[in-house]
Design a protein around this motif. Structure first.
Motif, PDB file in Angstrom:
ATOM      1  N   THR A  31      -8.250  -9.352   8.452  1.00 21.56           N
ATOM      2  CA  THR A  31      -7.260  -8.749   7.496  1.00 21.56           C
ATOM      3  C   THR A  31      -8.147  -8.623   6.154  1.00 21.56           C
ATOM      4  O   THR A  31      -9.331  -9.275   5.838  1.00 21.56           O
ATOM      5  CB  THR A  31      -6.396 -10.122   7.080  1.00 21.56           C
ATOM      6  N   ALA A  55      -5.944  -5.143   9.113  1.00 22.24           N
ATOM      7  CA  ALA A  55      -4.492  -5.087   8.505  1.00 22.24           C
ATOM      8  C   ALA A  55      -4.918  -5.668   7.047  1.00 22.24           C
ATOM      9  O   ALA A  55      -5.441  -6.410   6.643  1.00 22.24           O
ATOM     10  CB  ALA A  55      -3.581  -5.694   9.218  1.00 22.24           C
ATOM     11  N   GLU A  62       0.753  -0.945   6.031  1.00 22.17           N
ATOM     12  CA  GLU A  62       1.954  -1.901   5.343  1.00 22.17           C
ATOM     13  C   GLU A  62       2.828  -0.914   4.810  1.00 22.17           C
ATOM     14  O   GLU A  62       2.610   0.006   3.905  1.00 22.17           O
ATOM     15  CB  GLU A  62       1.068  -2.677   4.331  1.00 22.17           C
ATOM     16  N   SER A  97      -1.771  -9.163   3.728  1.00 16.28           N
ATOM     17  CA  SER A  97      -0.315  -9.442   3.027  1.00 16.28           C
ATOM     18  C   SER A  97       0.510 -10.562   4.061  1.00 16.28           C
ATOM     19  O   SER A  97      -0.169 -10.954   5.128  1.00 16.28           O
ATOM     20  CB  SER A  97       0.676  -8.178   3.400  1.00 16.28           C
ATOM     21  N   THR A 152      -2.226  -0.653   1.932  1.00 20.48           N
ATOM     22  CA  THR A 152      -2.866   0.043   3.132  1.00 20.48           C
ATOM     23  C   THR A 152      -4.142   0.813   2.608  1.00 20.48           C
ATOM     24  O   THR A 152      -5.085   0.862   3.575  1.00 20.48           O
ATOM     25  CB  THR A 152      -1.988   1.003   3.536  1.00 20.48           C
ATOM     26  N   THR A 186       2.729  -9.971   5.965  1.00 15.70           N
ATOM     27  CA  THR A 186       2.969  -9.241   7.357  1.00 15.70           C
ATOM     28  C   THR A 186       1.795  -9.608   8.244  1.00 15.70           C
ATOM     29  O   THR A 186       1.835  -9.619   9.202  1.00 15.70           O
ATOM     30  CB  THR A 186       3.458  -7.801   7.039  1.00 15.70           C
ATOM     31  N   GLY A 187       0.638  -8.775   7.502  1.00 14.86           N
ATOM     32  CA  GLY A 187      -0.700  -8.882   8.110  1.00 14.86           C
ATOM     33  C   GLY A 187      -1.018 -10.211   8.576  1.00 14.86           C
ATOM     34  O   GLY A 187      -1.408 -10.479   9.752  1.00 14.86           O
TER      35      GLY A 187
END
Ligand SMILES: Cc1cc2nc3c(=O)[nH]c(=O)nc-3n(C[C@H](O)[C@H](O)[C@H](O)COP(=O)(O)OP(=O)(O)OC[C@H]3O[C@@H](n4cnc5c(N)ncnc54)[C@H](O)[C@@H]3O)c2cc1C
Lengths: 314, 249
Positions: free
Chosen positions: A151, A94, A8, A97, A18, A99-100
């Motif tokens: 995730t 990941a 991330e 978030s 991360t 994003t993930g």
């Protein structure tokens, strides 16, 4: 068997989430034979991030894919890249978030496997725990997929150390042209404060704050405690503060050493985002407010009186 | 343009839920069920686009037990034109939901699919992204804004750092966040009218989708309880406790 962790970052800095994902990967690795953990840094002009990643404890190597089309890590680009790499891995992780959560389900569908969201504990290489029903229950799930696409709930894992001997950084070339999605613009909040999800103290305001200006009272206390400032959904919906401050089931998950809830009633959706904090303080004028059921220290008081006093006392 | 919206039947957001004593799931017998709040926002978005002349037809899809009829009727009362119910027992995994939706998107020739970003029971946040992958479409997830422009759709997304706007080719998938709109309530006449709107019934077999998931739930357990706290009488006492007992400041 190898595990791939997707970093991330914002092309400049490696984000702490991360490091929590790496710790989760290490727990999984403890159940594997000859495990290796690799970090993928996908972005544009992201060498600094790859360098930072190379010093994370437990890492086997860093894979850097650097290309203009990866600058925002759009899922339409990330998922095909990860599919390309997936063959070498038994697990791809990941942070959970925004994003993930955006590209990992897309990747899972491309691989025709299930995706495991928000993992909060590892029981074995194929068995994981994750919260459901706004954290009112924990589901233990077992995956028989070839590749487990996961995730990670950052607050559930410690941060990995970042002072190891550097591991090699290899470059992986990947090209893609697609017009399904184009990045247009970004409007990011800038703050001098610690990040909400990694701060050790968080002070949050709810509808009881009455307006955005009154959040200044929380800011002043945050200054003294080096705290991040959060909010309930009601405070965000009412426009007191921006959306990225929302803590809860559908906002950010936090678990600081100290969480101070001010003028927040304690709806389950809010509790879902903060009830794993070490110490919880509630300030609310209603003694019956459900927030007091999870608070270690409750103060039944008018916040407009209590906050200036608190600022003085610190 | 046709818009497809997905609506899920879930436990009402206001109901406090408990884990079954045998750890096999949640205590849902006789519990109040409702449309997933994020799906309400998806329906509202579709209806507003139709009202603005941007869509001709809205098709609401639900998957699950026969009782999902209720949520479909709600969607129809809110302005969807017709419904599709895919009946299936037990929990349906997100990948399987996405596969069935993909088949329906293709059959219907939908130009836009709007879904909630997550359902408040399983909290997965996966179906929209999976559908977009399977259908080869772009995805605008966690949307707080969506606008058609020049044959594409501009989606503003709530992200951890603030907001991001992307432009997607149509057909596309949009998943809703809380602040996309404020859903309306269904009026009584519309509830009556909804009873006469068509609902097609299908099964996973009709859609050629295997329902087995490789992810099994072994057990469900309650989270750790927090130890009871104390009530302090003053700010001074509070600060004292935080400094000397909890040692967090
Ligand atoms: C699908 C869904 C998702 C949701 N996701 C989230 C989420 O992620 N995060 C979230 O927070 N919520 C979420 N919610 C909303 C949640 O259900 C509550 O509505 C919300 O948390 C309430 O916010 P609040 O406590 O600030 O407001 P209220 O419930 O209105 O509480 C305000 C509190 O302030 C107190 N107060 C008022 N004035 C004063 C004063 N002068 N001094 C001291 N105390 C005062 C009151 O006694 C009251 O307890 C979600 C809801 C749904 C349906």
């Amino acid at each position: 068997m190898s595990i791939l962790v997707v970093a991330e970052h914002d092309n400049r800095e490696l984000k702490p989430a991360t490091l929590n994902a790496v710790t989760c990967a290490m727990e999984i690795a403890s159940y594997l034979e000859n495990p290796a953990i690799h970090l993928l840094v996908a972005g544009h002009d992201c060498a600094a991030v790859a360098n930072a990643g190379a010093a994370i404890a437990g890492m086997g190597k860093v894979i850097q894919t650097d290309a203009a089309f990866l600058a925002q890590q759009l899922p339409e680009n990330m998922a095909p890249l990860l599919r390309e790499l997936a063959g070498d891995y038994s697990h791809i992780l990941a942070p959970a978030s925004t994003t993930g959560k955006n590209f990992m389900p897309r990747l899972a569908a491309l691989l025709d496997v299930a995706q495991i969201s928000d993992v909060s504990a590892v029981e074995s290489a194929d068995t994981f725990v994750r919260p459901i029903y706004a954290g009112n229950a924990l589901a233990t799930v077992q995956s028989s997929d070839q590749v487990k696409v996961i995730t990670v709930r950052s607050t559930a894992f410690d941060t990995a150390e970042t002072d190891s001997d550097r591991v090699p950084i290899t470059s992986f070339e990947f090209c893609l042209e697609q017009d399904l999605s184009r990045f247009v613009s970004e409007n990011l909040s800038v703050s001098e404060r610690p990040e909400l999800t990694s701060a050790s103290v968080v002070i949050s305001g709810g509808r009881g704050m009455q307006n955005g200006e009154n959040f200044m009272m929380l800011e002043k206390i945050a200054d003294k405690l080096n705290a991040a400032v959060g909010a309930s959904r009601a405070a965000v919906d009412a426009g007191f503060v921006p959306n990225d401050m929302q803590v809860g089931q559908t906002g950010k998950i936090v678990a600081p050493d100290l969480y101070i809830a001010v003028g927040i009633s304690g709806a389950i959706q809010h509790l879902a985002g903060m009830k794993d904090s070490k110490v919880i303080v509630a300030i609310n004028k209603d003694a019956e407010a459900p927030i007091f059921q999870v608070a270690d220290f409750g103060l039944v008081a008018d916040l407009f009186k209590a906050l200036p006093e608190l600022e003085q006392a610190l | 343009m046709k818009i497809l919206v997905a609506v899920k039947r879930v436990l009402d957001a206001n109901v406090k839920v408990r884990v079954k004593a045998d750890g096999s799931g949640m205590e849902l017998a006789n519990a109040k069920m409702a449309m997933n709040p994020f799906c309400e926002i998806a329906v509202e978005q579709a209806v507003r686009m139709k009202e603005a002349g941007q869509a001709e037809e809205i098709i609401a899809v639900s998957m699950g037990p026969e009782a999902c009829q209720e949520q479909l009727r709600t969607a129809l009362a809110l302005g969807c034109d017709r419904g599709i119910l895919v009946t299936a027992d037990g929990e349906i995994a997100p990948l399987q939901v996405a596969k069935m939706l993909r088949e329906l998107v293709e059959r219907e020739g939908a130009g836009l699919v709007i879904l909630g970003k997550q359902s408040i029971d399983s909290d997965n946040n996966q179906v929209g992204q999976m559908l977009a992958a399977l259908a080869g479409m772009g995805q605008g997830t966690f949307a707080c804004g969506a606008e058609l422009a020049d044959g594409r759709i501009l989606v503003t997304r709530e992200i951890d750092g603030g907001e991001q706007t992307v432009s997607l080719e149509l057909p596309a998938v949009v998943t809703t966040d809380l602040r996309l709109n404020e859903p309306r309530y269904a009026s009584l006449p519309n509830i009556m009218k909804a009873k006469r709107k068509p609902v097609e019934q299908l099964t996973p077999v009709d859609l050629n989708v295997e329902m087995d998931s490789n992810l099994k739930t072994l057990r469900v357990s309650p989270p750790a309880e927090r130890a009871a706290g104390i009530v302090v009488q003053s700010v001074e006492e509070l600060v004292g406790k935080l400094r000397n007992e909890a040692r967090v400041i």
